[in-house]
Scaffold this active site. Structure first.
Site, PDB file in Angstrom:
ATOM      1  N   GLU A  64      10.487  17.649 -24.780  1.00  0.00           N
ATOM      2  CA  GLU A  64       9.862  18.084 -23.517  1.00  0.00           C
ATOM      3  C   GLU A  64      10.467  19.406 -23.049  1.00  0.00           C
ATOM      4  OE1 GLU A  64       7.233  16.474 -22.421  1.00  0.00           O
ATOM      5  OE2 GLU A  64       7.445  14.321 -22.757  1.00  0.00           O
TER       6      GLU A  64
ATOM      7  N   ARG B 219       0.813  -1.236   0.000  1.00  0.00           N
ATOM      8  CA  ARG B 219       0.000   0.000   0.000  1.00  0.00           C
ATOM      9  C   ARG B 219       0.841   1.278   0.000  1.00  0.00           C
ATOM     10  NH1 ARG B 219      -3.086  -3.031   3.791  1.00  0.00           N
ATOM     11  NH2 ARG B 219      -4.759  -4.079   2.673  1.00  0.00           N
TER      12      ARG B 219
ATOM     13  N   ARG C 230      -2.217  21.680 -14.248  1.00  0.00           N
ATOM     14  CA  ARG C 230      -1.168  20.704 -14.569  1.00  0.00           C
ATOM     15  C   ARG C 230      -1.363  20.097 -15.963  1.00  0.00           C
ATOM     16  NH1 ARG C 230       1.843  16.009 -10.978  1.00  0.00           N
ATOM     17  NH2 ARG C 230       3.005  15.193 -12.755  1.00  0.00           N
TER      18      ARG C 230
ATOM     19  N   GLU D 160      -3.533  17.161 -10.972  1.00  0.00           N
ATOM     20  CA  GLU D 160      -4.065  17.538 -12.295  1.00  0.00           C
ATOM     21  C   GLU D 160      -5.574  17.715 -12.299  1.00  0.00           C
ATOM     22  OE1 GLU D 160      -1.942  15.841 -15.704  1.00  0.00           O
ATOM     23  OE2 GLU D 160      -3.822  15.888 -16.800  1.00  0.00           O
TER      24      GLU D 160
HETATM   25  P1  NAD Z   1      13.247   5.219 -21.749  1.00  0.00           P
HETATM   26  O1  NAD Z   1      13.063   5.105 -20.313  1.00  0.00           O
HETATM   27  O2  NAD Z   1      12.736   4.132 -22.617  1.00  0.00           O
HETATM   28  O3  NAD Z   1      14.793   5.437 -22.048  1.00  0.00           O
HETATM   29  C1  NAD Z   1      15.209   5.583 -23.368  1.00  0.00           C
HETATM   30  C2  NAD Z   1      16.314   4.611 -23.765  1.00  0.00           C
HETATM   31  O4  NAD Z   1      17.556   5.103 -23.288  1.00  0.00           O
HETATM   32  C3  NAD Z   1      16.179   3.206 -23.206  1.00  0.00           C
HETATM   33  O5  NAD Z   1      16.627   2.297 -24.159  1.00  0.00           O
HETATM   34  C4  NAD Z   1      17.107   3.229 -22.007  1.00  0.00           C
HETATM   35  O6  NAD Z   1      17.561   1.956 -21.643  1.00  0.00           O
HETATM   36  C5  NAD Z   1      18.219   4.084 -22.530  1.00  0.00           C
HETATM   37  N1  NAD Z   1      18.986   4.812 -21.532  1.00  0.00           N
HETATM   38  C6  NAD Z   1      18.534   5.418 -20.425  1.00  0.00           C
HETATM   39  N2  NAD Z   1      19.515   6.127 -19.851  1.00  0.00           N
HETATM   40  C7  NAD Z   1      20.612   5.937 -20.598  1.00  0.00           C
HETATM   41  C8  NAD Z   1      21.933   6.434 -20.531  1.00  0.00           C
HETATM   42  N3  NAD Z   1      22.296   7.307 -19.603  1.00  0.00           N
HETATM   43  N4  NAD Z   1      22.822   6.021 -21.451  1.00  0.00           N
HETATM   44  C9  NAD Z   1      22.443   5.175 -22.441  1.00  0.00           C
HETATM   45  N5  NAD Z   1      21.201   4.700 -22.590  1.00  0.00           N
HETATM   46  C10 NAD Z   1      20.293   5.093 -21.667  1.00  0.00           C
HETATM   47  O7  NAD Z   1      12.582   6.574 -22.330  1.00  0.00           O
HETATM   48  P2  NAD Z   1      12.435   8.050 -21.731  1.00  0.00           P
HETATM   49  O8  NAD Z   1      12.354   8.920 -22.901  1.00  0.00           O
HETATM   50  O9  NAD Z   1      13.426   8.316 -20.680  1.00  0.00           O
HETATM   51  O10 NAD Z   1      11.012   8.002 -21.023  1.00  0.00           O
HETATM   52  C11 NAD Z   1       9.833   7.801 -21.753  1.00  0.00           C
HETATM   53  C12 NAD Z   1       8.771   7.318 -20.812  1.00  0.00           C
HETATM   54  O11 NAD Z   1       8.530   8.319 -19.822  1.00  0.00           O
HETATM   55  C13 NAD Z   1       7.443   7.056 -21.477  1.00  0.00           C
HETATM   56  O12 NAD Z   1       6.949   5.822 -21.030  1.00  0.00           O
HETATM   57  C14 NAD Z   1       6.554   8.185 -21.005  1.00  0.00           C
HETATM   58  O13 NAD Z   1       5.212   7.819 -20.934  1.00  0.00           O
HETATM   59  C15 NAD Z   1       7.130   8.468 -19.660  1.00  0.00           C
HETATM   60  N6  NAD Z   1       6.875   9.829 -19.168  1.00  0.00           N
HETATM   61  C16 NAD Z   1       6.379   9.969 -17.921  1.00  0.00           C
HETATM   62  C17 NAD Z   1       6.172  11.232 -17.409  1.00  0.00           C
HETATM   63  C18 NAD Z   1       5.700  11.399 -16.007  1.00  0.00           C
HETATM   64  O14 NAD Z   1       5.354  12.523 -15.624  1.00  0.00           O
HETATM   65  N7  NAD Z   1       5.681  10.356 -15.209  1.00  0.00           N
HETATM   66  C19 NAD Z   1       6.471  12.361 -18.174  1.00  0.00           C
HETATM   67  C20 NAD Z   1       6.991  12.179 -19.457  1.00  0.00           C
HETATM   68  C21 NAD Z   1       7.198  10.897 -19.942  1.00  0.00           C
HETATM   69  N1  GLY Z   2       4.269  14.866 -18.028  1.00  0.00           N
HETATM   70  C1  GLY Z   2       3.047  15.479 -17.618  1.00  0.00           C
HETATM   71  C2  GLY Z   2       2.909  15.641 -16.155  1.00  0.00           C
HETATM   72  O1  GLY Z   2       3.768  15.298 -15.389  1.00  0.00           O
HETATM   73  O2  GLY Z   2       1.891  16.115 -15.700  1.00  0.00           O
END
Ligand code: NAD
Ligand code: GLY
Length: 363
Positions: A182, A118, A238, A234
């Site tokens: 972003e 939880r 947000r 949100e």
């Molecule tokens: P990801 O986590 O898939 O990472 C991208 C790639 O880079 C992967 O292959 C990873 O293994 C590799 N990688 C990571 N760090 C590395 C490094 N330092 N050196 C070499 N390779 C590395 O993608 P991302 O773009 O980081 O994240 C995308 C995800 O984030 C999506 O699922 C999206 O929905 C989510 N997201 C969430 C929020 C939130 O507010 N929670 C906001 C934006 C995006």
């Molecule tokens: N990435 C959108 C949010 O965190 O609200």
């Protein structure tokens, strides 16, 4: 090192931004209450950075779970592997999870922390540009469902965010571009001065100039922290952080998770939103062209997938967390630097944007 704060009353937490932070045990320890930690990472990041984090945490019982890499694995099945590791290693409610990786790891680890017994603590150690400027901050956690992106999740804030900008040196070029989408987003939605700065510095950013990247990460985190502090769950403002995301999520889901990177889909989605805003008379043709040029300079796609018809977008866009009473709501721009959310979207103009093809953003 610079320290920012996400101001959420007694749940406020620091964002540490700097170089060489992974090894600094004194940054982690004030945020770890118990004796156990579980590092959650993936098979790409583990060989690069896991040992350094393990060393920094050697005062604790350190366990690890190494997940397969990719958006395609951001699902309930993979999530179970985190619960399995926690239970097999007998982690109790005082455990702390450490999300070492990009947004996929951060979102999954965060949701495991939100739900295990939880709710337990977790720390974000983001290693992609996208995760350092966005996903590690603000407490959105979750996994994808085949029918919709991030549809299963929870708000659960980390204890701290530790963004070691040196980790970006190993990031593939395409991932750097995805993160830049972003960064550009913050300028467009709430920070016109920053948007101008990004335009002036996009070459330095793409060449990974350390000072330029550090500034962009800090300013992005500051902008995000301010929005999250106003509206953590949100219920209003947000949502502007989702500029381009309704279009982008439709692209990601339609193309199959991982084929278009999240940041790539958001970049094209922002251009689609801006194209619609130009059609609605909110921004000028010159501003639209300038955004397109900026996205190109950031190495991002500026044309939607050729195989997506209008209905492919609209059916996916209806599966969106912003949909209210069955009505599509979009984040749009009143002007560059000022976003708003509306359900008042002229259908004919939206159709023109969705069918713009390679004329998207060309006014
Ligand atoms: P990801 O986590 O898939 O990472 C991208 C790639 O880079 C992967 O292959 C990873 O293994 C590799 N990688 C990571 N760090 C590395 C490094 N330092 N050196 C070499 N390779 C590395 O993608 P991302 O773009 O980081 O994240 C995308 C995800 O984030 C999506 O699922 C999206 O929905 C989510 N997201 C969430 C929020 C939130 O507010 N929670 C906001 C934006 C995006
Ligand atoms: N990435 C959108 C949010 O965190 O609200």
């Amino acid at each position: 090192m610079n320290t920012l704060t996400v101001d959420l009353g007694d749940r406020s937490y620091p964002i540490y931004i700097g170089t060489g932070l992974l090894d600094q045990h004194e940054l982690y320890s004030p945020h770890i209450a118990g004796k156990q930690v579980l590092i959650v990472t993936n098979e790409t990041i583990a060989p690069l950075y896991l040992q350094r984090v393990r060393n920094a945490l050697s005062a604790y019982q350190v366990d690890e779970v190494i997940l397969p890499d990719g958006e395609a694995y951001k699902n309930l099945e993979t999530l179970n592997r985190i619960y399995d590791a926690l239970l097999e290693k007998k982690h109790n409610r005082t455990t702390t999870l450490i999300a070492l990786g990009g947004g996929v790891i951060g979102d999954m680890c965060g949701y495991a922390a939100a739900s295990y017994q939880r709710g337990v603590n977790f720390i974000q150690v983001p290693t992609t540009l996208l995760s350092q400027v966005d996903s590690s901050v603000g407490g959105k956690t979750g996994v994808n469902h085949p029918l919709g992106k991030n549809m299963i999740g929870a708000f659960h804030q980390p204890q701290c965010v530790l963004a070691d900008t040196e980790t970006l040196n190993t990031l593939p070029e395409r991932e750097l571009s995805a993160g830049m989408a972003e960064v550009i987003k913050y300028g467009l939605i709430c920070d016109k001065a920053f948007y101008g700065w990004i335009m002036d510095n996009i070459r330095a950013l793409m060449q990974r100039d350390p000072a330029a990247l550090a500034y962009a990460i800090e300013r992005s985190c500051r902008d995000k922290a301010e929005v999250v502090a106003q509206d953590e769950k949100e219920s209003g403002i947000r949502a502007i952080l989702n500029l381009g995301h309704t279009f982008g999520h439709a692209i990601e889901a339609h193309q199959g998770y991982g084929n278009w990177l999240h940041g790539e889909a958001v970049g094209t989605g922002m251009l689609q939103a801006a194209d619609l805003c130009w059609r609605m008379g909110h921004i000028s043709a010159a501003e639209l062209h300038a955004l397109r040029d900026l996205l190109v300079a950031a190495g991002l796609p500026v044309v939607g997938p050729a195989d997506m018809a209008e209905d492919d977008y609209l059916s996916r866009m209806q599966v969106d967390k912003k949909v209210l009473d069955g009505r599509l709501r979009l984040v749009l721009l009143k002007q560059i630097g000022e976003a708003y959310i509306t359900s008042d979207v002229p259908r004919q103009l939206l159709t023109q944007t969705l069918l713009a093809g390679d004329k998207l953003g060309q006014a």
